[in-house]
Write an enzyme that holds these catalytic residues in place. Structure first.
Site, short mmCIF file in Angstrom:
data_model
loop_
_atom_site.label_atom_id
_atom_site.label_comp_id
_atom_site.label_asym_id
_atom_site.label_seq_id
_atom_site.Cartn_x
_atom_site.Cartn_y
_atom_site.Cartn_z
N GLU A 68 37.57 23.40 35.54
CA GLU A 68 37.08 22.24 36.27
C GLU A 68 38.20 21.61 37.10
OE1 GLU A 68 36.31 22.77 33.09
OE2 GLU A 68 34.17 23.16 33.31
N PRO A 270 40.76 36.90 26.26
CA PRO A 270 39.76 36.10 25.54
C PRO A 270 39.64 34.70 26.11
CG PRO A 270 41.78 36.26 24.26
CD PRO A 270 41.96 37.16 25.45
N GLY A 312 45.83 30.14 32.01
CA GLY A 312 46.34 29.84 33.34
C GLY A 312 46.93 31.03 34.06
N GLU A 313 46.76 32.25 33.51
CA GLU A 313 47.29 33.44 34.16
C GLU A 313 46.20 34.43 34.55
OE1 GLU A 313 51.78 34.29 33.20
OE2 GLU A 313 50.56 34.74 31.44
N ASN A 337 32.22 32.27 34.61
CA ASN A 337 32.28 32.28 36.08
C ASN A 337 32.70 33.65 36.62
OD1 ASN A 337 32.59 31.62 38.76
ND2 ASN A 337 34.54 30.58 38.46
N PRO A 338 31.83 34.31 37.44
CA PRO A 338 32.18 35.62 38.00
C PRO A 338 32.88 35.53 39.35
CG PRO A 338 29.92 35.14 38.55
CD PRO A 338 30.44 33.93 37.77
N GLU A 340 35.86 34.18 40.37
CA GLU A 340 37.28 34.51 40.45
C GLU A 340 37.50 36.02 40.55
OE1 GLU A 340 39.49 32.69 37.33
OE2 GLU A 340 39.66 30.77 38.37
#
Length: 439
Positions: A68, A270, A312-313, A337-338, A340
């Site tokens: 978000e 994960p 974050g990676e 979410n697909p 990215e």
């Protein structure tokens, strides 16, 4: 449930929050000991500020998680370009770290106050926001009611309402109406989301699209990427990302099924990295050799699985492959979410349980950028086909990128929807002496 009953329940909720206040310190200390709270900043969770409130109009942004936060980052930068101050609240240590890295001094970061009336009141009394912008689906009763009582406009952006949440709120229609009537504006991700918010009592709703499509591609460390690429050489890879319980085991089965034919490396990321020890144990039980990102393990030719046990990676992991299975879709429900993986040039595979991201998957699938699988066997066949068929993989990648491009425009639509609330603040901010404006 009657309107009067709904008001009684909300009043009881606020009273319970006040009664719990004496126990909050022990609760936060316990969470800090578990590594779930920033020990040095845990008073922020009770509404005490740890930064100065700069002069001028201020907008409060709240984003629950890293995803978000990434979605609203371009929006924060747009508002900062208008010389309006921004305070961003998040709830996790990781999101605070990433906020500091990506926004720097563009926004003041604080941990979000607990949804208890004393904490929320203390936070609002100090920061005095002129407007509150909340990302996606964060509905906190005490916060909404306190903002409403103070007549501070509160806006839900990139808003979505899952099937499960809509069914739950629909069973408590009067309660939903008593809360959602406090929202000055809802800018929904899709027409379906917009209609659901209207049904639940939100008075002003518009469809703006998905802000995550308008974000920059996830960042990555170029030096780390180069090191792993050198270790991989020309070895084939595929990734299972945002996985939930059971899907890592399935990824291990897929790896063993395809190993002799492809010799591939399987990358598993994960959704909750704190499960990494449990996941590694399961994969080792299958006879697989695991390298972990947190251990800086080398991706030697005998490594079967690269376990991405960091937050974050995602930009790093997705750039190491061109085939990505997106989790919480094969055994768990809701999907992840697909967008990215699609925007980073991956052919997308997913299970069929993608209710929370239905529109994104429909648009990707319609263009040919995503394919659904029923089970582990079908996933193995899909991965093998894409690893061994360069033309098919490239076609899917190009289709996914095209679908993402078609979906762009949410940032422009959202900014336009916010203008009645932000433009007066911009005028006020620009009337201040330059020394009072944040540089």
């Amino acid at each position: 449930m009657s309107r009067r009953a709904a008001r009684f329940i909300l009043g009881t909720y606020q009273t319970a929050g006040m009664l719990m206040t004496p126990f909050v310190g022990a609760y936060l200390a316990y969470r800090a000991a578990k590594g779930k709270e920033d020990r040095a900043r845990r008073l922020e969770r009770t509404g005490y500020a740890s930064a100065d409130r700069l002069p001028g109009p201020l907008v409060w942004f709240h984003a629950a998680s890293v995803g978000e936060m990434n979605a609203v980052t371009p929006l924060i930068r747009e508002i900062r370009r208008r010389d309006v101050q921004v305070i961003l609240t998040t709830g996790t240590i990781t999101s605070a770290k990433i906020a500091a890295e990506r926004l720097g001094n563009e926004a003041i970061h604080q941990y979000v106050p607990l949804d208890l009336k004393p904490a929320v009141s203390r936070f609002l009394e100090y920061w005095q926001p002129d407007c509150a912008i909340i990302a996606e689906s964060e509905i906190w009763p005490a916060t909404l009611m306190e903002l409403g009582r103070r007549r501070i406009p509160q806006i839900l952006v990139n808003a979505r309402m899952s099937d499960r949440s809509f069914a739950r709120w629909s069973r408590r229609q009067s309660l939903a109406e008593a809360l959602f009537e406090n929202l000055a504006l809802v800018i929904a991700q899709s027409d379906v989301d917009a209609e659901r918010f209207r049904d639940l009592g939100a008075r002003h709703v518009m469809m703006g699209g998905n802000l995550k499509v308008d974000t920059d591609a996830p960042p990555y460390d170029a030096n780390v990427f180069a090191r792993y690429k050198k270790q991989l050489g020309d070895r084939k890879t595929w990734a299972a990302i945002s996985t939930f319980d059971g899907e890592e085991k399935a990824a291990g089965i897929v790896h063993r099924t395809l190993k002799e034919r492809n010799g591939q490396l399987t990358i598993i990321v994960p959704r909750h990295p704190d499960r990494a020890d449990e996941i590694e144990a399961e994969l080792v039980k299958q006879g697989l050799k695991v390298a972990r990102r947190t251990r800086e393990d080398v991706l030697s030719p005998d490594v079967d699985v690269f376990l991405g046990d960091t937050i974050g990676e995602m930009g790093l992991y997705l750039r190491l492959t061109e085939v990505a299975f997106v989790g919480r879709s094969l055994f768990a429900e809701g999907g992840q979410n697909p967008l990215e993986p699609a925007m980073l040039g991956c052919a997308v595979l997913s299970g069929s349980n993608v209710q929370n991201f239905r529109e994104a998957y429909q648009k990707l699938a319609k263009r040919g950028g995503a394919r659904m699988v029923r089970d582990t066997e079908m996933l193995a066949k899909g991965v093998h086909y894409l690893l061994t068929n360069d033309d098919a993989r490239r076609t899917m990648i190009e289709a996914g990128i095209g679908a993402v491009q078609e979906m762009r425009g949410a940032l422009t639509a959202t900014v336009k929807g916010l203008e009645p609330y932000i433009n007066p603040l911009t005028v006020k901010a620009r009337l201040l002496p330059k020394t009072a404006q944040r540089g």
